[in-house]
Design an enzyme around this catalytic site. Structure first.
Site, short mmCIF file in Angstrom:
data_model
loop_
_atom_site.label_atom_id
_atom_site.label_comp_id
_atom_site.label_asym_id
_atom_site.label_seq_id
_atom_site.Cartn_x
_atom_site.Cartn_y
_atom_site.Cartn_z
CE LYS A 1 4.60 4.56 1.19
NZ LYS A 1 5.85 3.77 1.00
NE ARG B 1 12.09 -2.28 -2.03
CZ ARG B 1 10.97 -1.76 -1.52
NH1 ARG B 1 11.04 -0.74 -0.71
NH2 ARG B 1 9.81 -2.27 -1.82
N PRO C 1 0.80 -1.19 0.00
CG PRO C 1 -0.20 -1.27 2.02
CD PRO C 1 0.99 -1.70 1.31
CD GLU C 2 3.76 2.54 -3.88
OE1 GLU C 2 3.96 3.68 -4.35
OE2 GLU C 2 4.17 1.51 -4.43
#
Length: 267
Positions: free
Chosen positions: A59, A257, A2-3
């Site tokens: 968030k 990432r 979730p962003e």
DNA sequence: AATGGGACCTGCGCGC
DNA sequence: TGCGCGCAGGTCCCAT
């Protein structure tokens, strides 16, 4: 998962479905989600109390509990909330409401966090958080990013710097702007930074409108998939042709990432 | 100040 | 079919 768009989607759903409802009881299927407080104490603080309002900061989701304090929820990587009449798959904590439904706090990887706070604005995660994207104008964005040496894509994801952006939308934003994700922020021209800013706002707005992206396990508050996933241009599209120029999208590790980008469009 | 690695966790998909 | 490996949307902490 979730962003910002996904958390915002959950927030909006909770506002329409559970504000005004009373938490009858809390069921803990996995206590590890609960941080800094015992289940007993947590239950004492929220059971029998009404959910008054829902706030999002970055968030982080904040549930204001009448005459008590705030339930703090961080979904981290694999968490999500579903309001339904049954216990959902991967439900780790269930908030049983007075209308017979549950808020299921589901989390496959158990990295999510559930806390209680009397004053959410004093939480370290909130105090250290950067500004909301939608609170910045183009000029402020350029000033913010113009004197940082970090690589742009990891910097966009740094919550202490800017709130709400994660690995999906950071990749999408720099692709949209035609900027290589590994470029140093302070080497970018005001024009390039402005473009990133415009792209970011456009992408986030559209993603909120589409109720988020559903890669993997993410669902919105009704347990439905968001529809932005099909609009993603580079995320998880390694080895596929670039939507703009057909060049093969490549994937590299940038800032620790996985990062997909077009080696031709992004300079 | 910036970057890299590891830790926290589970479960899925892939290749053999 | 089964198994091991790599990988996953986040964040924190430590070392360099």
């Amino acid at each position: 998962m979730p962003e910002l768009p996904e958390v915002e989607t959950v927030k909006r759903h909770l506002i329409s479905e559970v504000v005004g409802k009373t938490i009858v009881s809390v069921v803990y299927r996995d206590k590890r989600l609960l941080k800094g407080i015992t289940t007993k104490k947590f239950s004492e603080l929220v059971e029998g109390k009404k959910i008054e309002r829902i706030i999002r900061r970055g968030k982080v989701l904040i549930l204001g509990i009448k005459e008590s304090g705030f339930i703090i929820i961080h979904l981290r990587i694999s968490g999500w909330l579903i309001v339904s009449k049954k216990e959902e798959k991967f439900a780790r904590v269930l908030f049983c409401l007075d209308d017979g439904r549950f808020i299921n706090f589901c989390d496959q990887r158990v990295l999510g966090e559930l806390k209680f706070s009397f004053n959410w604005q004093d939480l370290p995660i909130i105090k250290k958080m950067g500004q909301e994207v939608f609170d910045l104008d183009s000029k402020a964005f350029i000033a913010l990013f113009g004197n940082k040496k970090s690589k742009i894509k990891p910097l966009l994801m740094d919550q202490h710097f800017l709130a709400g952006i994660g690995n999906i939308y950071a990749q999408e934003a720099v692709f949209c702007a035609g900027v290589h994700p590994g470029r140093q922020s302070n080497d970018l021209s005001p024009k390039e930074l402005s473009k990133i800013y415009q792209c970011l706002k456009k992408i986030l707005s559209k993603a909120i409108e589409k109720k988020g992206s559903s890669v993997d396990t993410y669902r919105d508050g009704e347990g439905k998939k968001g529809e932005y996933a099909e609009l993603l241009k580079v995320y998880q599209r390694q080895n596929l042709p670039c939507v703009k120029c057909k060049t093969k999208i490549i994937k590299e590790t940038i800032g620790g990432r996985g990062t997909c980008f077009c080696p031709r469009c992004q300079n």
